[in-house]
Design an enzyme around this catalytic site. Structure first.
Site, short mmCIF file in Angstrom:
data_model
loop_
_atom_site.label_atom_id
_atom_site.label_comp_id
_atom_site.label_asym_id
_atom_site.label_seq_id
_atom_site.Cartn_x
_atom_site.Cartn_y
_atom_site.Cartn_z
N ASN A 1 42.61 -1.49 -39.95
CA ASN A 1 41.51 -2.04 -40.73
C ASN A 1 40.20 -1.43 -40.27
O ASN A 1 40.02 -1.11 -39.09
CB ASN A 1 41.46 -3.56 -40.59
N HIS B 1 41.62 3.90 -38.02
CA HIS B 1 41.09 4.56 -39.22
C HIS B 1 39.56 4.51 -39.29
O HIS B 1 38.99 4.68 -40.35
CB HIS B 1 41.71 3.93 -40.47
N CYS C 1 27.53 12.02 -40.64
CA CYS C 1 27.12 13.23 -41.36
C CYS C 1 28.17 14.31 -41.13
O CYS C 1 28.52 14.60 -39.98
CB CYS C 1 25.76 13.72 -40.87
N CYS D 1 26.09 17.55 -39.24
CA CYS D 1 25.65 17.54 -37.84
C CYS D 1 26.33 16.44 -37.01
O CYS D 1 26.01 16.27 -35.83
CB CYS D 1 24.13 17.39 -37.77
N SER E 1 51.02 -5.37 -41.95
CA SER E 1 51.01 -3.99 -42.45
C SER E 1 52.37 -3.66 -43.03
O SER E 1 53.40 -3.99 -42.47
CB SER E 1 50.71 -2.99 -41.32
N ASN F 1 54.91 -9.69 -41.92
CA ASN F 1 54.44 -9.09 -43.17
C ASN F 1 55.10 -9.78 -44.35
O ASN F 1 56.30 -10.04 -44.32
CB ASN F 1 54.75 -7.59 -43.22
N GLY G 1 56.74 -9.36 -47.44
CA GLY G 1 57.34 -8.26 -48.19
C GLY G 1 57.84 -7.15 -47.29
O GLY G 1 57.78 -7.21 -46.06
ZN LIG Z 1 23.33 15.77 -40.57
#
Ligand SMILES: [Zn+2]
Length: 269
Positions: free
Chosen positions: A101, A118, A126, A129, A218, A243, A245
């Site tokens: 998550n 993740h 950015c 940079c 999950s 979970n 399912g």
């Molecule tokens: Zn930048």
């Protein structure tokens, strides 16, 4: 005395758990999950890294939808599943909490030893940079630059994206990096993008030090999470999963609880 559940016994018997969490953990916080009980997409699949980086139109569409979706994400608060897992850490039972998550709700609930597999939605990176900045600052800029978009409401997705069908995004203004003019991207791993290797390696080292694995909410359909179950199974460490399912790893599980995450972990609270 109430009889303990098989899951409670599983947790009791282990010293250090490698915990992997997914979208099912955050459903009760108002952040919907991606997949239905059969592991299929509930909504159109999310934007890919390749499309995001290649097309300005895809970025306009993403940020317009995210302008709407972020409002829900930033209001979300942890639920009992997050609190139960924070409690497990306080009990000294958590080797690591590895989460798929990007909502930071585990940290909001008090978990400290967490790897955001993740990435995190409250940061923007950015691509020119590498500067990292707060998502909230970008939200202010998005709202300032796009006053005509503020009234939009839509259905939000777990990645902060939102469903806006039949909308023309061509006049949506997308801010660039204020330092180098580069492309800004949420600091999360998109579909089609690899999890940074050092992050995977750090998680794998924690798996070495754990004596069992617990999957919470999950379906494990994404390989970046599934590979840790494969590694645990290879190392002979038992894996339990909560979970609703099917999961991709059903054949590898020692125990499965088909319940909501909060209900299955209620014994910890
Ligand atoms: Zn930048």
């Amino acid at each position: 005395m109430a009889e303990s559940s098989p899951l409670e016994d599983f947790v009791d018997r282990r010293r250090r758990l490698f915990i992997l969490t997914g979208a099912g953990c955050s459903v009760n916080s108002g952040i919907p999950d991606y997949r239905d009980a059969d592991g299929a997409w509930k909504r159109p699949p999310p934007v890919t890294y390749q499309a995001f980086m290649a097309h300005a139109a895809t970025r306009r569409r993403y940020w317009a939808r995210s302008l709407v979706g972020w409002r829900r994400i930033r209001r979300a608060r942890p639920n009992d599943a997050h609190r139960a897992l924070a409690r497990l850490e306080m009990m000294g039972k958590s080797e690591i909490l590895l989460t798929q998550n990007v909502d930071r709700l585990h940290q909001a609930a008090g978990s400290e030893v967490v790897i955001d597999l993740h990435g995190r939605l409250d940061h923007v990176r950015c691509m020119g940079c590498e500067r990292v900045s707060p998502r909230e600052a970008l939200q202010e800029e998005l709202e300032r630059s796009n006053p005509n978009w503020l009234a939009l409401e839509a259905v939000v997705a777990p990645d902060g994206d939102a469903d806006l069908d039949g909308v023309d995004f061509s006049d949506f203004a997308v801010p660039a990096c204020e330092r180098c003019g580069g492309v800004l991207k949420p600091d999360v791993v998109f579909f089609g993008e690899n999890v940074p290797r050092p992050r995977v390696e750090a998680a794998m080292r924690h798996l070495d030090d754990a004596d069992a694995m617990l999957v919470v909410g999950s379906s494990l359909m994404v390989y970046s999470g599934f590979r840790f179950v494969e590694a645990a199974a290879r190392a002979g460490k038992p894996v339990a999963a909560i979970n609703l399912g099917r999961t991709r790893a059903d054949h590898l599980l020692a125990l499965k609880a088909e319940q909501t995450c909060g209900a299955a972990l209620a014994f910890l609270l």
